[in-house]
Design a protein around this motif. Sequence first.
Motif, short mmCIF file in Angstrom:
data_model
loop_
_atom_site.label_atom_id
_atom_site.label_comp_id
_atom_site.label_asym_id
_atom_site.label_seq_id
_atom_site.Cartn_x
_atom_site.Cartn_y
_atom_site.Cartn_z
N LYS A 70 120.43 -22.56 -70.79
CA LYS A 70 119.72 -23.71 -70.20
C LYS A 70 118.24 -23.40 -70.01
CE LYS A 70 122.90 -24.28 -66.95
NZ LYS A 70 123.69 -24.82 -65.81
N LYS A 71 117.94 -22.18 -69.63
CA LYS A 71 116.54 -21.80 -69.44
C LYS A 71 115.74 -21.92 -70.75
CE LYS A 71 117.10 -18.66 -65.50
NZ LYS A 71 116.98 -17.25 -65.04
N ASP B 108 128.91 -29.84 -66.48
CA ASP B 108 127.62 -29.20 -66.19
C ASP B 108 126.53 -30.27 -66.23
OD1 ASP B 108 125.17 -27.75 -66.25
OD2 ASP B 108 126.22 -25.99 -67.01
N GLU B 109 126.29 -30.90 -65.11
CA GLU B 109 125.35 -32.02 -65.05
C GLU B 109 123.94 -31.61 -65.45
OE1 GLU B 109 125.60 -33.73 -61.17
OE2 GLU B 109 127.69 -34.38 -61.41
N GLU B 110 123.55 -30.39 -65.10
CA GLU B 110 122.21 -29.92 -65.44
C GLU B 110 122.03 -29.83 -66.95
OE1 GLU B 110 119.25 -26.05 -64.72
OE2 GLU B 110 121.37 -25.95 -64.16
N LEU B 111 123.00 -29.24 -67.63
CA LEU B 111 122.90 -29.10 -69.09
C LEU B 111 122.96 -30.45 -69.78
CD1 LEU B 111 122.73 -27.46 -71.66
CD2 LEU B 111 125.22 -27.11 -71.53
N ALA C 66 122.03 -33.31 -68.63
CA ALA C 66 120.75 -33.98 -68.41
C ALA C 66 119.67 -33.40 -69.31
CB ALA C 66 120.34 -33.87 -66.95
N LEU C 67 119.64 -32.07 -69.45
CA LEU C 67 118.66 -31.43 -70.33
C LEU C 67 118.84 -31.92 -71.77
CD1 LEU C 67 118.68 -27.69 -69.18
CD2 LEU C 67 116.73 -29.26 -69.09
N GLN D 193 129.69 -19.56 -67.73
CA GLN D 193 128.54 -19.80 -66.86
C GLN D 193 127.47 -18.73 -67.06
OE1 GLN D 193 128.12 -22.59 -65.23
NE2 GLN D 193 130.14 -23.23 -65.95
N ILE E 107 123.54 -19.90 -68.20
CA ILE E 107 122.33 -19.69 -67.39
C ILE E 107 121.12 -19.44 -68.29
CG2 ILE E 107 121.21 -18.13 -65.75
CD1 ILE E 107 123.95 -17.89 -64.35
#
Length: 318
Positions: free
Chosen positions: A15-16, A189-192, A194-195, A8, A12
Amino acid sequence: MIEISRLQDVLIPYKKAFVDTIWPDEKYKWEAVQHFQNTWDVNAEDFPAMLHLALDKTINLLASAGNFPRAMIEEFAKKDPEQVRSMFLALFDEQSDLIKRIEVFKTQAEHLLKTYGGSAKNHYQDENTITTYLWLRYPDKYYIYKYTEARAVARTLGSSIVIKKGAYADNIRGSLELYDAICEALESDEELVALFQGQLTDDCYPDPKLRTLAIDVGFYITTTFAKRPETIDDEWIPVGYTPGITTEQWIALLNDEEIFTPSSLEIMKRFKDAGGMATCTQLSQTYGETKNFYNSGSSSLGRRIAKKTGCPLSNSKF
């Protein structure tokens, strides 16, 4: 297998930077897989031409300074197309043991070098190259193996898997387990996800198992995360802070394997051996590993302890 909290910490900043920096530079990996899937035909009448086309999008994956695996395998294919065709047929035969297939491919490449290599001294068909072929053919199963990268990833993520120089068979099996664990974490990791899916175009392999994304995370760890400057000052900053944890609580925490992982215990022992206080730089210089190994490992441990005990937090950023 891996410490999820450490992964994680990696994800961080990953992903940014993903959309604006990482994807423009690394998109070619997914394009290379899709192109290979579209063009590979082991039964092609003109095998050398097909091989050249299938590998056309690999760019630096099969070529780098002083290393020319693509050029050599294509030259061998021109000289002895049926032999190289049979090499790939055997390599891609999923009914056979993986390590044996890799060894046979290398042995046959050595024979081709002796027969057709002329003044060339290397065929460059090593584990890194051969696993690249396997990844291109079976992108939902395999990863690109590179010793230095697998070793850095295992250490950064506090993995129980040990990558040792010279133990290539165990290293390849271990790296498969290591990256499978990364994949499993990435899937949640739904955010990643989706990205990533938001950047895909028709010329990219959709990567439903996220194998190529895991490869890219490993590459990021090796080239960027593990080499980044310390994110904290090399000074003892939480002056006057105490978490208010009793001796009995510390003993319970130390015996909780979910809190004090093997790598956490190793870091704490090195702090103790250093006199109970040291900077990440000092530990790195004395005991080895990167500064980030101690920084990330200590920060992750602190977060686990805070979550478990509900202790007060320092106002300092550490």
